[in-house]
Design an enzyme around this catalytic site. Structure first.
Site, PDB file in Angstrom:
ATOM      1  N   TYR A 141       0.819  -1.211   0.000  1.00 29.23           N
ATOM      2  CA  TYR A 141       0.000   0.000   0.000  1.00 29.23           C
ATOM      3  C   TYR A 141       0.860   1.272   0.000  1.00 29.23           C
ATOM      4  O   TYR A 141       0.368   2.360  -0.274  1.00 29.23           O
ATOM      5  CB  TYR A 141      -0.945   0.022   1.214  1.00 29.23           C
ATOM      6  N   ASP A 247      -5.153  -7.158   5.677  1.00 27.86           N
ATOM      7  CA  ASP A 247      -6.365  -6.433   5.314  1.00 27.86           C
ATOM      8  C   ASP A 247      -7.454  -7.440   4.951  1.00 27.86           C
ATOM      9  O   ASP A 247      -8.597  -7.372   5.423  1.00 27.86           O
ATOM     10  CB  ASP A 247      -6.045  -5.533   4.103  1.00 27.86           C
ATOM     11  N   ASP A 251     -10.665  -9.049   7.719  1.00 23.45           N
ATOM     12  CA  ASP A 251     -12.087  -8.881   7.405  1.00 23.45           C
ATOM     13  C   ASP A 251     -12.789 -10.229   7.347  1.00 23.45           C
ATOM     14  O   ASP A 251     -13.919 -10.374   7.842  1.00 23.45           O
ATOM     15  CB  ASP A 251     -12.258  -8.158   6.062  1.00 23.45           C
TER      16      ASP A 251
END
Ligand code: NAD
Length: 358
Positions: A141, A247, A251
């Site tokens: 990222y 990430d 989730d």
């Protein structure tokens, strides 16, 4: 020694859930003589409404000086039209980066009584208690080069997954420290069979493990980890992984529990100072109705006591009080199913009663 906590209720249900969490914090503070004082600041949309900025210099300075931060949630549709750099989310991203919060802890836990809320079979998830530790400020990222350009007449998009040894070392240390406070099992998730960056990740994690002989270290490729999380999630204690993999996996793990109003989180800096917040957002659809479940925020207080303030006893006490109210059948609307739901304040009352009785 006195401890200074900055409280940022934020927007939407943030103010409602934080109010209950602060009651709980005040209660254990008094019971255990923790010497905690709190200061509350507007943040996100509330701060934009008051001062035209989602994060003011005053709030940032207070957060930098604090021992820990308790955040509700930010955002709401009324801010969609605000200039991009004034939106509540910008304030949150800036705060995280200014504070150097590189280590993101997301527990996925499921009280046995709530196992029906999961999309998995109850026996696979009842009593689930795993912690995913995601590296938050590095990896693909943030890595360069990145961009979209034209090569040989066609557009090409590219990003770079890059980790320095020190970045891997500090998140690995965080992972081992957390495993030491739990069941002493750490699974490092990578893709070392394909990616050089993962090869280095694994090498550094193994090196760090030499300082933690009490922790059982295992390694898993990310594709297998995704499969194992939905096949047999209870095999995990602590998972440590990079920004991208974390990430996605965190989730997936959160959704195993099926109860967004129950999940706390923490983001820590190199010194263990942290910002603690529920995983969910500001839930504008139920803000002001008294339907918000405050337990994720109350459990965030417990994480703050455990991981930053190193106060295990009151942290355990809060978790036990929450377990007690769940086992007594007290439910907010998000976890009530066909049962009668209590309000945000009534849930706070129930936790306070359980704390006083413990
Ligand atoms: P959300 O998490 O706010 O809500 C998703 C659904 O879950 C909604 O139906 C909501 O009613 C329900 N829900 C969430 N928390 C609950 C609780 N404690 N009790 C009962 N039900 C609860 O996600 P969203 O609707 O996608 O986002 C709403 C706003 O929140 C957006 O502006 C978004 O940017 C923001 N957001 C903020 C954070 C944060 O503050 N860290 C995180 C995620 C989203």
């Amino acid at each position: 020694m006195s401890k200074n906590i900055v409280v940022l209720p934020g927007d939407g249900i943030g103010t409602e859930i934080v109010e209950q969490a602060v009651r709980v914090l005040d209660c254990v503070n008094e019971q255990h003589g923790l010497g905690i004082s709190t200061q509350t600041f507007a943040f996100g949309g509330a701060s934009y409404d008051q001062c035209g900025e989602p994060l003011t210099d005053e709030t940032l300075k207070a957060c930098q000086a604090a021992d820990a931060i308790l955040l509700g949630s930010i955002g709401g549709p009324q801010y969609d039209a605000a200039p991009r750099d004034k939106r509540p989310e910008r304030g949150l991203l800036r705060l995280r980066s200014e504070l150097g919060l590189f280590s993101n802890l997301r527990p996925a836990m499921l009280y046995p009584e709530l196992a029906d809320a999961s999309s998995l079979k109850p026996e696979l998830v009842a009593g689930l208690d795993l912690m995913i530790l995601r590296e938050l400020t590095g990896g693909i990222y943030f890595g360069g080069p990145r961009g979209i350009e034209t090569r040989d007449g066609q557009k090409v998009g590219f990003n770079t997954m890059v980790y320095g040894e020190n970045e891997i070392r500090r998140i690995a240390v965080s992972g081992f420290d957390i495993a030491m406070q739990r069941n002493k099992r750490l699974c490092s998730v990578d893709k070392a069979n394909v990616l050089e960056v993962s090869e280095l990740w694994r090498e550094v994690v193994i090196d760090v493990s030499k300082d933690y002989p009490a922790v059982e270290l295992t390694h898993m490729y990310v594709d297998n980890a995704a499969m194992q999380l939905v096949r047999a999630p209870k095999q995990f204690d602590v998972i440590v992984t990079s920004n991208l993999f974390g990430d996605i996996l965190s989730d997936a793990a959160a959704m195993l529990t099926g109860s967004i109003g129950m999940l706390p989180s923490a983001s820590l800096d190199i010194h263990g100072k942290g910002m603690y917040e529920p995983v969910h957002g500001s839930a504008p659809d139920i803000a002001g109705t008294g339907k918000a479940n405050p337990l994720a925020t109350i459990l965030s207080v417990s994480m703050m006591l455990r991981y930053t303030l190193k106060e295990k006893k009151p942290a355990d006490q809060i978790e036990q009080a929450v377990a007690q109210v769940i086992s007594d059948g007290v439910r907010c609307a998000d976890i009530a199913g066909n049962e009668t739901a209590v309000s945000t304040i009534q849930m706070g009352d129930a936790v306070m009663t359980a704390l006083h009785n413990s």
